[in-house]
Structures are given as structure tokens and as C-alpha cells.
Design a protein around this motif. Structure first.
Motif, PDB file in Angstrom:
ATOM      1  N   MET A  55      17.145  43.058  28.065  1.00 25.67           N
ATOM      2  CA  MET A  55      18.580  43.116  28.303  1.00 25.67           C
ATOM      3  C   MET A  55      19.284  41.739  28.582  1.00 25.67           C
ATOM      4  SD  MET A  55      19.878  44.670  31.940  1.00 25.67           S
ATOM      5  CE  MET A  55      18.892  46.507  31.660  1.00 25.67           C
ATOM      6  N   THR A  56      20.390  41.883  27.961  1.00 21.07           N
ATOM      7  CA  THR A  56      21.275  40.630  27.835  1.00 21.07           C
ATOM      8  C   THR A  56      22.388  40.621  29.103  1.00 21.07           C
ATOM      9  OG1 THR A  56      21.123  40.537  25.756  1.00 21.07           O
ATOM     10  CG2 THR A  56      22.730  39.044  26.611  1.00 21.07           C
ATOM     11  N   ARG A  57      22.302  39.527  30.013  1.00 18.89           N
ATOM     12  CA  ARG A  57      23.498  39.358  31.091  1.00 18.89           C
ATOM     13  C   ARG A  57      24.500  38.407  30.595  1.00 18.89           C
ATOM     14  NH1 ARG A  57      24.539  40.249  36.188  1.00 18.89           N
ATOM     15  NH2 ARG A  57      22.313  41.277  36.618  1.00 18.89           N
ATOM     16  N   ILE A  58      25.721  39.017  30.440  1.00 19.75           N
ATOM     17  CA  ILE A  58      26.803  38.185  29.968  1.00 19.75           C
ATOM     18  C   ILE A  58      27.474  37.540  31.127  1.00 19.75           C
ATOM     19  CG2 ILE A  58      29.243  38.359  29.079  1.00 19.75           C
ATOM     20  CD1 ILE A  58      28.490  41.000  27.613  1.00 19.75           C
ATOM     21  N   HIS A  59      27.386  35.988  30.745  1.00 24.56           N
ATOM     22  CA  HIS A  59      28.009  35.303  31.711  1.00 24.56           C
ATOM     23  C   HIS A  59      29.749  35.048  31.427  1.00 24.56           C
ATOM     24  CE1 HIS A  59      24.309  34.467  33.684  1.00 24.56           C
ATOM     25  NE2 HIS A  59      23.853  34.227  32.401  1.00 24.56           N
ATOM     26  N   LEU A  60      30.494  35.964  32.350  1.00 29.31           N
ATOM     27  CA  LEU A  60      31.900  35.749  31.978  1.00 29.31           C
ATOM     28  C   LEU A  60      32.409  34.505  32.234  1.00 29.31           C
ATOM     29  CD1 LEU A  60      34.304  37.442  31.557  1.00 29.31           C
ATOM     30  CD2 LEU A  60      34.546  37.918  33.847  1.00 29.31           C
ATOM     31  N   GLY A  69      32.295  40.807  18.943  1.00 28.49           N
ATOM     32  CA  GLY A  69      31.473  42.009  19.023  1.00 28.49           C
ATOM     33  C   GLY A  69      30.591  42.304  19.929  1.00 28.49           C
ATOM     34  N   VAL A  70      30.565  43.588  20.716  1.00 29.97           N
ATOM     35  CA  VAL A  70      29.237  43.886  21.645  1.00 29.97           C
ATOM     36  C   VAL A  70      29.023  45.305  21.199  1.00 29.97           C
ATOM     37  CG1 VAL A  70      28.644  44.152  24.049  1.00 29.97           C
ATOM     38  CG2 VAL A  70      30.178  42.170  23.319  1.00 29.97           C
ATOM     39  N   THR A  71      27.597  45.581  21.519  1.00 27.78           N
ATOM     40  CA  THR A  71      27.492  47.168  21.646  1.00 27.78           C
ATOM     41  C   THR A  71      26.586  47.278  22.964  1.00 27.78           C
ATOM     42  OG1 THR A  71      25.386  46.717  20.213  1.00 27.78           O
ATOM     43  CG2 THR A  71      26.979  47.527  19.060  1.00 27.78           C
ATOM     44  N   CYS A 101      29.497  50.582  35.457  1.00 33.78           N
ATOM     45  CA  CYS A 101      29.096  49.191  34.945  1.00 33.78           C
ATOM     46  C   CYS A 101      28.776  49.151  33.463  1.00 33.78           C
ATOM     47  CB  CYS A 101      27.872  48.872  35.701  1.00 33.78           C
ATOM     48  SG  CYS A 101      27.955  48.337  37.270  1.00 33.78           S
ATOM     49  N   VAL A 102      28.613  47.860  32.907  1.00 37.07           N
ATOM     50  CA  VAL A 102      27.851  47.619  31.650  1.00 37.07           C
ATOM     51  C   VAL A 102      26.423  47.362  32.170  1.00 37.07           C
ATOM     52  CG1 VAL A 102      27.738  46.033  29.687  1.00 37.07           C
ATOM     53  CG2 VAL A 102      29.848  46.493  30.628  1.00 37.07           C
ATOM     54  N   SER A 103      25.593  48.257  31.839  1.00 36.61           N
ATOM     55  CA  SER A 103      24.291  48.403  32.192  1.00 36.61           C
ATOM     56  C   SER A 103      23.359  47.665  31.416  1.00 36.61           C
ATOM     57  CB  SER A 103      23.771  49.909  32.824  1.00 36.61           C
ATOM     58  OG  SER A 103      23.981  50.687  31.635  1.00 36.61           O
ATOM     59  N   ASN A 104      23.546  48.033  30.212  1.00 38.87           N
ATOM     60  CA  ASN A 104      22.605  47.242  29.302  1.00 38.87           C
ATOM     61  C   ASN A 104      23.531  46.710  28.092  1.00 38.87           C
ATOM     62  OD1 ASN A 104      20.420  46.668  27.620  1.00 38.87           O
ATOM     63  ND2 ASN A 104      19.711  48.625  27.458  1.00 38.87           N
ATOM     64  N   VAL A 105      23.476  45.623  27.558  1.00 38.54           N
ATOM     65  CA  VAL A 105      24.002  44.968  26.481  1.00 38.54           C
ATOM     66  C   VAL A 105      22.998  44.870  25.549  1.00 38.54           C
ATOM     67  CG1 VAL A 105      25.093  43.120  25.453  1.00 38.54           C
ATOM     68  CG2 VAL A 105      25.417  43.437  27.923  1.00 38.54           C
ATOM     69  N   PHE A 106      23.384  45.778  24.186  1.00 35.60           N
ATOM     70  CA  PHE A 106      22.341  45.836  23.378  1.00 35.60           C
ATOM     71  C   PHE A 106      22.554  44.307  22.381  1.00 35.60           C
ATOM     72  CE2 PHE A 106      23.478  50.747  23.724  1.00 35.60           C
ATOM     73  CZ  PHE A 106      22.552  50.827  24.416  1.00 35.60           C
ATOM     74  N   LYS A 107      23.713  44.242  22.005  1.00 32.58           N
ATOM     75  CA  LYS A 107      23.805  42.961  21.108  1.00 32.58           C
ATOM     76  C   LYS A 107      25.085  42.430  21.281  1.00 32.58           C
ATOM     77  CE  LYS A 107      22.781  41.171  16.687  1.00 32.58           C
ATOM     78  NZ  LYS A 107      22.125  41.378  15.413  1.00 32.58           N
ATOM     79  N   VAL A 108      25.442  41.073  21.274  1.00 35.34           N
ATOM     80  CA  VAL A 108      26.524  40.434  21.067  1.00 35.34           C
ATOM     81  C   VAL A 108      26.545  39.535  19.722  1.00 35.34           C
ATOM     82  CG1 VAL A 108      27.968  38.460  22.173  1.00 35.34           C
ATOM     83  CG2 VAL A 108      26.463  39.977  23.663  1.00 35.34           C
ATOM     84  N   GLY A 154      26.333  36.009  20.137  1.00 31.65           N
ATOM     85  CA  GLY A 154      25.183  35.787  21.029  1.00 31.65           C
ATOM     86  C   GLY A 154      25.548  35.232  22.242  1.00 31.65           C
ATOM     87  N   ASN A 155      26.565  34.939  22.598  1.00 31.27           N
ATOM     88  CA  ASN A 155      27.060  34.401  24.135  1.00 31.27           C
ATOM     89  C   ASN A 155      28.540  34.810  24.590  1.00 31.27           C
ATOM     90  OD1 ASN A 155      28.736  32.923  22.394  1.00 31.27           O
ATOM     91  ND2 ASN A 155      27.271  30.842  22.706  1.00 31.27           N
ATOM     92  N   LEU A 156      29.090  35.407  23.760  1.00 30.92           N
ATOM     93  CA  LEU A 156      30.375  36.233  24.263  1.00 30.92           C
ATOM     94  C   LEU A 156      31.354  35.128  24.117  1.00 30.92           C
ATOM     95  CD1 LEU A 156      31.735  38.957  24.640  1.00 30.92           C
ATOM     96  CD2 LEU A 156      31.742  38.364  27.147  1.00 30.92           C
ATOM     97  N   SER A 157      31.540  34.215  23.071  1.00 33.30           N
ATOM     98  CA  SER A 157      32.330  32.956  23.088  1.00 33.30           C
ATOM     99  C   SER A 157      33.496  33.533  22.366  1.00 33.30           C
ATOM    100  CB  SER A 157      31.419  31.862  22.184  1.00 33.30           C
ATOM    101  OG  SER A 157      31.187  32.274  20.964  1.00 33.30           O
ATOM    102  N   LEU A 158      33.615  34.677  22.113  1.00 31.70           N
ATOM    103  CA  LEU A 158      35.065  34.966  21.349  1.00 31.70           C
ATOM    104  C   LEU A 158      35.248  33.828  20.169  1.00 31.70           C
ATOM    105  CD1 LEU A 158      34.952  36.637  24.021  1.00 31.70           C
ATOM    106  CD2 LEU A 158      37.534  36.156  23.622  1.00 31.70           C
TER     107      LEU A 158
END
Length: 235
Positions: free
Chosen positions: A1-6, A196-198, A213-220, A223-227
Motif C-alpha cells: 500500500m502506498t501512502r500519498i504525502h499531500l 494519474g492515480v488508480t 477515505c482513499v484506503s489503498n493506492v494501487f499506483k501513482v 510515483g510521488n504525486l508530484s503532478l
């Protein structure tokens, strides 16, 4: 599971030099289900339309959450495009959080505008996200507190969340999911940044905040939600 750091993501977003004018590409990841293994995400403009597109390693939309028979504790699967848009651009108050387009499937409830039925189809939403450590994926759809009367879009579905249910044309074909939105409805999209995120989301079993909640990030894709993507005219 990936945790996204906003917070880290927003800091990266502030650096204009980190965006580019074309798609966000990602290497295949065998550990991710093929239907959610993003290999390319793109938001482009053609004529008077913005096109949100994601390609995956397998068949887009092939995997759907199992029905539980009840709203509380139920699951949602989503293809998501986080963006740098301001929440005011989609009909909410300004500066509320991360604005994302999400194409979702949830077999246990309907959240279409005006009481419509959408539990049996993939369909689009605008959502406004914020960091919440109570969520497995680190993000939630922002709750509307009881008694609050925030500005809401005309197609808000009546749930206590910053979520919109517009009827944009949404297409699944082979490895791709595409959403088409008239540019007149999202004037700020030109030059916006995106990723992009699933993901899997879950409704709180006690129906308390955070409700979704976003409970489980399948893929970003990045890789780091850097847009790192930048909306540009279609090549």
C-alpha cells in the motif's frame, strides 16, 4: 500500500520547472493488478474539449469491487487525475484542497445528480481531496460538516462531501479510459499540472467523518504525486 504525502506534493507542484507538456509515463509494475497498472496518463485539449486519458497494462475497467449489500463499509474503485485546478473552477469555494477528476465504480450505492442511478456503471466525479492520516492511503474526500452551507455545484449529488456528479462522456476501450469535458466548463485547465492515480476508496463503516477515505493506492503514475504533467493541445 502506498501512502500519498499531500504536503510534499504541493511543494513539488510549486516548482514550475518540474512540469512538462506531454503525458506522464510509468513502467509496468507486475505487483499491481493489470487493470490498474498505469503506463500512461494524459490530459490534452482538442478543439473545445479537454480529454482526460489513462492507459493501463491490462483491460481498463475490468476489475470492479464486490458488492457488500450495504452503503457503510462499501468499496469504490477509481481511475483518478489529480490536478492543480482550484476548487472554485469546479463550483466549490476556492482553495479547498486537491481537485481531482475520478472515474469510479461502486456497486452498493448511487451518487448521481438529481437522484439518478449510477451504481452499475463506471462514471465520473469531481472530488476535492485533503490529507488525513486516518485513511489508509493518506487522503480523504473532504467532508461537509453538519449544518455547513458551502458553495456547491449544480450537479452536487446531495452527500456530505465535496463531490460533484457531472455527466461527462466516459469511454472504456481496451487498455484506456477517456473522459471528455467541454473547455467552457473548466476554463482553468489550459496549462494546469496533473498526475494519474488508480485507487480503492472505502465508505466509513460508522458513517462518520472521514466518510470516504482513499484506503489503498494501487499506483501513482509519477510515483510521488508530484503532478509532473502539463495540459497542452493534443499533438
Amino acid at each position: 500500500m502506498t501512502r500519498i504525502h499531500l504536503c510534499a506534493s504541493l511543494a513539488l507542484l510549486a516548482s514550475v520547472g518540474q512540469v512538462h507538456a506531454h503525458s506522464v509515463k510509468s513502467e509496468p509494475t507486475e505487483a499491481v493488478q493489470a487493470a490498474f497498472d498505469i503506463i500512461e496518463t494524459k490530459i490534452s485539449m482538442k478543439d473545445e474539449t479537454a480529454i482526460f486519458s489513462t492507459r493501463v497494462r491490462g483491460e481498463a475497467g475490468a476489475q470492479k469491487p464486490a458488492a457488500t449489500g450495504k452503503f457503510e463499509g462499501s468499496d469504490v474503485y477509481a481511475y483518478v487525475w489529480p490536478t492543480s485546478l482550484d476548487s472554485a473552477e469546479i463550483g466549490f469555494e476556492a482553495k479547498q484542497g486537491i481537485v481531482a477528476l475520478a472515474v469510479t465504480f461502486h456497486p452498493d450505492f448511487d451518487d448521481a445528480a438529481n437522484g439518478g442511478v449510477n451504481r452499475d456503471i463506471w462514471h465520473p466525479h469531481w472530488v476535492v481531496l485533503a490529507e488525513d492520516k486516518a485513511c489508509g492511503g493518506g487522503l480523504k474526500v473532504i467532508d461537509i460538516p453538519e449544518g455547513a452551507k458551502p458553495k456547491l455545484p449544480a450537479t452536487w449529488p446531495g452527500v456530505p462531501l465535496l463531490i460533484d456528479s457531472p455527466e461527462y462522456p466516459t469511454t472504456f476501450k481496451g487498455d484506456a479510459v477517456d473522459v471528455e469535458i467541454p473547455l467552457q466548463l473548466i476554463g482553468g485547465i489550459a496549462g494546469a499540472s496533473y498526475d494519474g492515480v488508480t485507487a480503492g476508496l472505502k465508505v466509513n463503516g460508522n458513517l462518520h467523518a472521514p466518510l470516504l477515505c482513499v484506503s489503498n493506492v494501487f499506483k501513482v503514475a509519477s510515483g510521488n504525486l508530484s503532478l509532473p504533467g502539463k495540459v497542452a493541445p493534443l499533438d
